[in-house]
Design an enzyme around this catalytic site. Structure first.
Site, PDB file in Angstrom:
ATOM      1  N   THR A 200      66.517  24.823 -48.142  1.00 17.96           N
ATOM      2  CA  THR A 200      65.941  25.739 -49.127  1.00 17.96           C
ATOM      3  C   THR A 200      66.452  27.151 -48.884  1.00 17.96           C
ATOM      4  OG1 THR A 200      63.968  24.398 -49.351  1.00 17.96           O
ATOM      5  CG2 THR A 200      63.677  26.751 -49.739  1.00 17.96           C
ATOM      6  N   VAL A 229      56.173  18.153 -55.848  1.00 15.33           N
ATOM      7  CA  VAL A 229      56.528  19.565 -55.782  1.00 15.33           C
ATOM      8  C   VAL A 229      56.139  20.072 -54.404  1.00 15.33           C
ATOM      9  CG1 VAL A 229      56.129  21.862 -56.750  1.00 15.33           C
ATOM     10  CG2 VAL A 229      56.131  19.855 -58.262  1.00 15.33           C
ATOM     11  N   THR A 251      60.285  28.039 -45.640  1.00 12.84           N
ATOM     12  CA  THR A 251      61.081  26.812 -45.726  1.00 12.84           C
ATOM     13  C   THR A 251      60.592  25.844 -44.658  1.00 12.84           C
ATOM     14  OG1 THR A 251      63.296  25.862 -45.518  1.00 12.84           O
ATOM     15  CG2 THR A 251      62.883  27.884 -44.290  1.00 12.84           C
ATOM     16  N   GLY A 252      60.573  24.574 -45.007  1.00  9.82           N
ATOM     17  CA  GLY A 252      60.092  23.603 -44.036  1.00  9.82           C
ATOM     18  C   GLY A 252      59.346  22.482 -44.721  1.00  9.82           C
TER      19      GLY A 252
HETATM   20  N1  ASP Z   1      59.918  23.537 -48.345  1.00  8.14           N
HETATM   21  C1  ASP Z   1      60.758  22.730 -49.165  1.00  8.14           C
HETATM   22  C2  ASP Z   1      59.928  21.687 -49.862  1.00  8.14           C
HETATM   23  O1  ASP Z   1      58.998  21.202 -49.274  1.00  8.14           O
HETATM   24  C3  ASP Z   1      61.842  22.031 -48.400  1.00  8.14           C
HETATM   25  C4  ASP Z   1      62.654  22.916 -47.494  1.00  8.14           C
HETATM   26  O2  ASP Z   1      62.266  24.037 -47.202  1.00  8.14           O
HETATM   27  O3  ASP Z   1      63.725  22.464 -47.078  1.00  8.14           O
HETATM   28  O4  ASP Z   1      60.244  21.347 -50.970  1.00  8.14           O
END
Ligand code: ASP
Length: 343
Positions: A200, A229, A251-252
Site C-alpha cells: 500500500t 475493504v 499500512t498493514g
Molecule cells: N492495509 C491494506 C489493506 O488491508 C493492505 C496493506 O497495507 O498492504 O487493504
C-alpha cells in the site's frame, strides 16, 4: 532509544524483539517550513528478500514520489496537493500495490481503494473497490470536493468517476504479471493472508502554512473476496488528518487497523492528551494493534513539522523530506537507525 530536540539529521529509533522501529523528529521543520513523509507499504522485507533490481525499483519509485511532492510544497503548494501528488506517482508505479501494481482479488480483478483528508477543514473523500479510475486518490479527492459524501464504493464509485471526468483507463492498465502469479499461487493454496503481500502507498505532509493532510491508496490484499475493504480508505482507520493533532497514513493488516481506529486514535492522542507523535504512533501500532495480532505501520506528521514512522514488520518502504534538508529513502528496518550528519 530516543533522541530529542537534535534537529533533522538525528534519528529516534528503537527496537522491539526482532522488529525494528524507526521514528524521527524533523525538528528542522519549524513554523513556516514544509515537511513530508511517504510510504510504499510494509512486510517481510529483510536484506536478501529483494533482488537488487527490486530494491532499486522501490527506491527509485519512492524517490520520484518524494521529489514530486517536495516540488509542490517548495513552490508554496498545499499539503493536500502534495499528498495527492505523491500518491499518484506511486499509483502509476508497478512496484507498489496501488493503482498500476495493485494485487488481484479472488475474481482476478484489481479492486482499488483510496482516501484523502484535509487536516484544516476535516473534509475527506474515499473510494473502495473501483476498477476503472487510473488514479484512485484523485477520485477520492473528487468525492471530497464534488459530492456531499465521504465514501463511495464499487460500481457507483466508478460511475461517479466517469461522470466527473476523472481519468479513466482500461482495467488492463492495472494488470501486472507478478501480481497475477501471486493470485494464482494464492488460489492454489487457498491463502488469504493479509500479512504476505503488502505494498500500500501513502503520504502525509505539512505545508508552509502549517496545515497537514494525508492520503492512502491500495489494491488491498491478494485473493480478497466478497467486496472486502481494508483500512486504507476508511477515514480514521488507515487515513486521517487534523491540524490540531497530526496526519496519518497506515499500512498493514487492515482488519486490525479498522478495529483500533488507528489513524484517528493516533491523532486523538496527540490532540487530547498532548502525546508526542512518536509515543502516540508506537502506542497504537506496537501496543494496541500488536496485542490484537495485527502487524503493520504508519507514517505520521504533526503540525509542528515533526514527522516519522512506526512499524512492527522487518521493513517498510519509506522516505522523508523537509525544507532545507536532503531527502532520505529507506527500505529495511535497520536503515536510518542512527544519527546522520546535516547535509
Ligand atoms: N492495509 C491494506 C489493506 O488491508 C493492505 C496493506 O497495507 O498492504 O487493504
Amino acid at each position: 532509544m530516543r533522541v530529542k530536540g537534535v534537529g533533522y539529521g538525528c534519528e529516534t529509533a528503537g527496537r522491539s524483539g526482532k522488529f525494528a522501529l524507526a521514528m524521527r523528529s524533523v525538528s528542522g521543520a519549524a513554523e513556516g517550513k514544509w515537511a513530508l513523509v511517504i510510504h510504499g507499504g510494509v512486510g517481510e522485507i529483510v536484506r536478501g528478500s529483494l533482488t537488487p533490481a527490486e530494491d532499486t525499483a522501490h527506491r527509485a519509485g519512492l524517490s520520484r514520489a518524494v521529489d514530486a511532492s517536495s516540488t509542490v510544497l517548495a513552490s508554496g503548494g498545499t499539503a493536500l496537493d502534495a499528498v495527492e501528488q505523491a500518491v499518484r506517482v506511486l499509483e502509476d508505479d508497478p512496484a507498489f500495490n496501488a493503482g498500476r501494481g495493485a494485487v488481484f482479488s479472488h475474481k482476478g480483478r484489481n479492486e482499488l481503494d483510496a482516501a484523502i483528508m484535509d487536516g484544516t477543514t476535516l473534509k475527506a473523500g474515499a473510494v473502495a473497490g473501483v476498477t476503472r479510475t487510473k488514479n484512485p486518490v484523485t477520485l477520492a479527492r473528487a468525492v471530497m470536493e464534488r459530492s456531499s459524501h465521504v465514501m463511495l464504493s464499487g460500481a457507483g464509485a466508478d460511475e461517479f468517476s466517469l461522470e466527473n471526468d476523472v481519468e479513466q483507463t482500461d482495467p488492463d492498465w492495472f494488470h501486472n504479471e507478478a501480481r497475477w502469479q501471486e493470485l494464482q499461487e494464492a488460489l492454489r493454496s487457498g491463502a488469504f493472508d493479509g500479512r504476505r503481500h503488502m505494498g500500500t502507498v501513502g503520504a502525509v505532509a505539512r505545508d508552509r502554512a502549517g496545515h497537514v493532510a494525508a492520503a492512502t491508496s491500495t489494491g488491498g490484499i491478494t485473493n480478497k473476496r466478497w467486496g472486502r475493504v481494508g483500512d486504507s480508505p476508511i477515514i480514521g482507520a488507515g487515513t486521517y488528518a487534523d491540524d490540531r493533532g497530526c496526519a496519518v497514513s497506515a499500512t498493514g493488516s487492515g482488519e486490525f487497523f479498522i478495529r483500533v481506529g488507528a489513524a484517528h486514535e493516533i491523532c486523538a492522542r496527540v490532540r487530547l492528551i498532548g502525546a508526542d507523535i512518536q509515543t502516540a504512533a508506537d502506542g497504537v501500532v506496537k501496543a494496541d494493534i500488536a496485542t490484537l495480532g495485527g502487524t503493520g505501520g504508519v507514517i505520521v506528521i504533526g503540525r509542528s513539522g515533526i514527522g516519522g514512522w512506526s512499524f512492527t514488520t522487518p521493513g517498510m518502504y519509506r522516505a522523508r523530506a523537509a525544507e532545507g534538508h536532503v531527502r532520505e529513502i529507506a527500505v529495511y528496518g535497520d536503515e536510518l537507525a542512527t544519527a546522520r550528519a546535516e547535509p
